[in-house]
Design a protein around this motif. Structure first.
Motif, short mmCIF file in Angstrom:
data_model
loop_
_atom_site.label_atom_id
_atom_site.label_comp_id
_atom_site.label_asym_id
_atom_site.label_seq_id
_atom_site.Cartn_x
_atom_site.Cartn_y
_atom_site.Cartn_z
N GLY A 120 1.15 3.81 -3.11
CA GLY A 120 0.84 5.22 -2.86
C GLY A 120 1.97 6.13 -3.28
N ALA A 125 -4.60 10.74 -4.05
CA ALA A 125 -4.80 9.30 -3.86
C ALA A 125 -3.52 8.65 -3.35
CB ALA A 125 -5.25 8.65 -5.17
N GLY A 126 -2.39 9.06 -3.91
CA GLY A 126 -1.11 8.51 -3.46
C GLY A 126 -0.83 8.84 -2.00
N LEU A 178 1.74 9.06 -5.99
CA LEU A 178 2.11 10.40 -5.55
C LEU A 178 3.20 10.98 -6.44
CD1 LEU A 178 1.85 11.97 -2.38
CD2 LEU A 178 4.25 11.73 -2.91
N THR A 203 0.83 -1.21 0.00
CA THR A 203 0.00 0.00 0.00
C THR A 203 0.86 1.25 0.00
OG1 THR A 203 -1.74 -1.18 1.19
CG2 THR A 203 -1.85 1.21 1.22
N LEU A 260 -3.03 6.68 0.17
CA LEU A 260 -2.56 5.30 0.26
C LEU A 260 -1.32 5.18 1.15
CD1 LEU A 260 -3.04 4.01 -3.39
CD2 LEU A 260 -4.23 3.23 -1.34
N VAL A 261 -0.42 6.15 1.05
CA VAL A 261 0.76 6.14 1.92
C VAL A 261 0.32 6.23 3.38
CG1 VAL A 261 2.79 7.47 2.62
CG2 VAL A 261 2.38 7.03 0.20
#
Length: 126
Positions: A12, A111-112, A16, A8, A115-116
């Motif tokens: 991410g 979104a990145g 990003l 994940t 997710l990070v």
């Protein structure tokens, strides 16, 4: 679970970085690039985007695929002239002015980052 968290975070980071690269490229070419007017060519068979043909400041004629796809809301018709900015060092780097797609790049960044953050939360919780 740690493996999922790592995937994940890595996914991410990729999203990003892709968004950040797109934003930087658009900003760099728009601000430091050379402005020109390009002729929209017809979409070739097997392609999903029309070609843009323009003349560089040194007289070289360049034809590149459009950096953005055709949409119903903003069509690119064959024969139409559109404003562009291109990188003087590499004229294949083109930004179609007024259609930069910054929203898509910001979506990738957001979104990145999400997710990070989710991956880091998974690491802490597990």
């Amino acid at each position: 679970m740690a493996v999922w968290a790592a995937f994940t975070v890595v996914g991410g980071l990729v999203a990003l970085l892709a968004g950040a690269y797109g934003l930087d490229r658009t900003r760099r070419v728009t601000e430091a690039g050379v402005w020109a007017e390009a002729l929209v060519k017809a979409v070739r068979q097997g392609a999903d985007r029309p070609a843009l043909q323009f003349e560089t400041a040194d007289g070289q004629v360049v034809e590149v695929p459009s950096p953005v796809p055709v949409s119903r809301r903003r069509p690119l018709r064959a024969g139409q002239r559109v404003p562009i900015a291109y990188d003087a060092d590499d004229p294949r780097e083109v930004v179609l002015l007024g259609r930069e797609r910054r929203g898509l790049d910001w979506t990738f960044v957001g979104a990145g980052a999400g997710l990070v953050l989710a991956g880091l939360v998974l690491v802490v919780v597990v």
